[in-house]
Design an enzyme around this catalytic site. Sequence first.
Site, PDB file in Angstrom:
ATOM      1  N   GLU A  12      48.133  16.843  69.144  1.00  0.00           N
ATOM      2  CA  GLU A  12      48.491  16.329  70.684  1.00  0.00           C
ATOM      3  C   GLU A  12      48.937  17.713  71.376  1.00  0.00           C
ATOM      4  OE1 GLU A  12      51.221  13.775  73.877  1.00  0.00           O
ATOM      5  OE2 GLU A  12      51.906  14.456  71.993  1.00  0.00           O
ATOM      6  N   ASP A  53      50.718   7.929  63.279  1.00  0.00           N
ATOM      7  CA  ASP A  53      51.344   8.960  64.254  1.00  0.00           C
ATOM      8  C   ASP A  53      52.397   9.572  63.392  1.00  0.00           C
ATOM      9  OD1 ASP A  53      51.783  10.021  66.657  1.00  0.00           O
ATOM     10  OD2 ASP A  53      50.987   8.147  67.747  1.00  0.00           O
ATOM     11  N   HIS A  58      48.153   5.724  75.416  1.00  0.00           N
ATOM     12  CA  HIS A  58      49.414   4.965  75.563  1.00  0.00           C
ATOM     13  C   HIS A  58      50.357   5.572  76.512  1.00  0.00           C
ATOM     14  CE1 HIS A  58      50.550   7.954  72.795  1.00  0.00           C
ATOM     15  NE2 HIS A  58      51.847   7.823  72.985  1.00  0.00           N
ATOM     16  N   ASP A  59      49.939   7.066  77.016  1.00  0.00           N
ATOM     17  CA  ASP A  59      50.935   7.704  77.871  1.00  0.00           C
ATOM     18  C   ASP A  59      50.292   7.688  79.324  1.00  0.00           C
ATOM     19  OD1 ASP A  59      52.566   8.191  76.182  1.00  0.00           O
ATOM     20  OD2 ASP A  59      51.580  10.224  75.219  1.00  0.00           O
ATOM     21  N   ASP A  72      51.852  14.162  66.769  1.00  0.00           N
ATOM     22  CA  ASP A  72      52.552  13.989  68.049  1.00  0.00           C
ATOM     23  C   ASP A  72      53.089  15.525  68.524  1.00  0.00           C
ATOM     24  OD1 ASP A  72      53.705  12.320  70.133  1.00  0.00           O
ATOM     25  OD2 ASP A  72      55.642  12.916  69.440  1.00  0.00           O
TER      26      ASP A  72
HETATM   27  C1  GLC Z   1      54.084  12.345  72.799  1.00  0.00           C
HETATM   28  C2  GLC Z   1      53.644  10.695  72.639  1.00  0.00           C
HETATM   29  C3  GLC Z   1      54.662  10.109  73.915  1.00  0.00           C
HETATM   30  C4  GLC Z   1      56.036  10.248  73.479  1.00  0.00           C
HETATM   31  C5  GLC Z   1      56.318  11.702  73.285  1.00  0.00           C
HETATM   32  C6  GLC Z   1      57.382  11.990  72.449  1.00  0.00           C
HETATM   33  O1  GLC Z   1      53.831  12.852  73.936  1.00  0.00           O
HETATM   34  O2  GLC Z   1      52.292  10.565  73.103  1.00  0.00           O
HETATM   35  O3  GLC Z   1      54.454   8.824  73.961  1.00  0.00           O
HETATM   36  O4  GLC Z   1      57.027   9.776  74.467  1.00  0.00           O
HETATM   37  O5  GLC Z   1      55.396  12.551  72.510  1.00  0.00           O
HETATM   38  O6  GLC Z   1      57.540  11.749  71.266  1.00  0.00           O
END
Ligand code: GLC
Length: 613
Positions: free
Chosen positions: A294, A129, A356-357, A236
């Site tokens: 993402e 990640d 995980h979100d 990310d």
């Molecule tokens: C992404 C991750 C999340 C995190 C955010 C800040 O959205 O998936 O878990 O809190 O980025 O890095």
Amino acid sequence: MPQRITGTVMGSSGTCNGHHHTTGQDGARLVGKEPWWKSAVFYQVYPASFKDSNGDGWGDIPGLISELDYLVSLGVDCVWLSPVFDSPQKDMGYDVSNYQAIYPPYGTVEDVETLTRQCHERGMKLILDLVVNHTSVEHAWFKESRSSKDNPKRDWYIWKPARYDPDGRRLAPTNWRGYFACPTWTWDETTQEYYLHLYASDQPDLNWENDECREAIYEDTMRFWLDKGVDGFRIDTVNKYSKRTEYVDAPVTDPRWESQPAPEMWCNGPRIHEFIHEMNQKALAPYGAVSVGELSNMAGPPEVLPYHDPPGYGRWLGPKYIYQPYALSKLKSHVAQFQTFIEGTDGWTTVFCENHDNGRAVNRFGNVSTPELWAASAKTLALWQATLTGTLFLYQGQEIGMVNMPRDWGIDEYKDVESRSFHGDAVRSGDKQRLADTMHGLQILGRDHARLPFQWDGQAKNGGFTTSDHPWMRVHDGFPQINVRKQSGDPESVLEFWKKALRLRKQHADVFVLGAFRHLEEQDEKRYVYMKECNVPVAEHGATPSAPKRALVVMNWSEQVQKPVDVVHLLGCGEKQARLLLTTAAAAAAAEERQPLLGDDLQAWEGRIYVNF
Ligand code: GLC
Ligand code: CA
């Protein structure tokens, strides 16, 4: 050929949907010619909660290594490991203080090297990640940057002077609101300026406008790990690197808040494509690395495909945890949109409903009110995922139908910075209804649910996750009922169903992974029916010449018995050609024997796949 997938996770707020965009493809629809990652099953490991090897209550890399054979048996092709880098863990490792060191409770750099080797020996790949929109405040770069205005790294972060109101009160440079129910600016005493952070104040945003900073990111994060043999990255928040540089206020859309949603100011900024292109050219492509990005906070497919200059975003930076029930018809149209928008393009998409979100999908979309409904709906959700076009991402525990925390667990069991922040905000408002609504929303949508320890064994302490008396997060009380050991080898289990569904997905990747999606019965709020079709004629598979290979997916997304659909008519074939490929029904094997089951009612949460090949 550079292999790049950029992708999106839409709406942590509720909708779970994914869409990824690829470049450099030849558009061929034949499985053999496609890159490996299209039909691959990716499996996300949340390291703190997967498996603890040394009894300290935290999952770790050696623990993950010890379960790689389990992942192989499930049908996983590529492991995505959520952040393991050194970090003060304000946002569970999404706040990195050193990209080249591992957070000691997780292990060491050597452990990651061993993990990489062990994955490769089993024919799996490994992606890490990559969190490079921001660092932790503890990162050496930020410490330097904040030390003085003329530090050479000052410009590696985004610093702005204060504004003042007519009464001389200090104000932030803009009125923007960030992700975790807080403003995007924090005042720094030392140099008397504000720094920008889209997430928590411990997560200052890097300044991608600075050439040296970008080069340091490529060198210290990407090349460093690619040189060690990892296969790529989940990237990310990839659409946040380029901000609009005017730094002006966002319109006041919600007067209740001091700060205002402003994604148009920092999402998909003017240089985003230049940055991503450069990152690909300089760091990823030379290694043939796979990447999946993402893209949160996108308005929809038209913005994803060209991936720039979106007009109106989903404004979910507001009351994210005030839960709005989600109609099946709405979900259907969402899914259809993100299934079909790649048609006729060289774009690509992803398939997932957990990460995980988000809370667990079986609570959100399925039914956990009885063990029977839980099993049936978890399997039907599996069947749904396994038949959709795109690269499939499975989240740890989804394959055994793990569920949200029990409702009677209080806010103390919630550890996530976002949950705590929204809850704290509701408490401070003094509004009882808002607090109750927020808690209700957290019970369904909270990010903590998916972060509970993995349930390996119903007979072992802490479900086999750890031998510690103090797991970092409380183990779900229901682990004796839902765990790997209980489900392994039981043909009726959710786990064995997933294995079967994934095998069929790969076996018929032309239809399931690559096929065209056509939705049927768009408005029905109980039955979920669609067709998958590929341009490979059935003839190749021995039936009626020239008819396209088709799979009809029929699911009952309710507790009430539903009428069957006209399978033969919809598949456009004779009764002899129609065949039940898979069903979630109990005693599934027997049902599949008793072909073709065309006229049977659909029981509560039953799902079936009929095919013409
Ligand atoms: C992404 C991750 C999340 C995190 C955010 C800040 O959205 O998936 O878990 O809190 O980025 O890095
Ligand atoms: Ca440990």
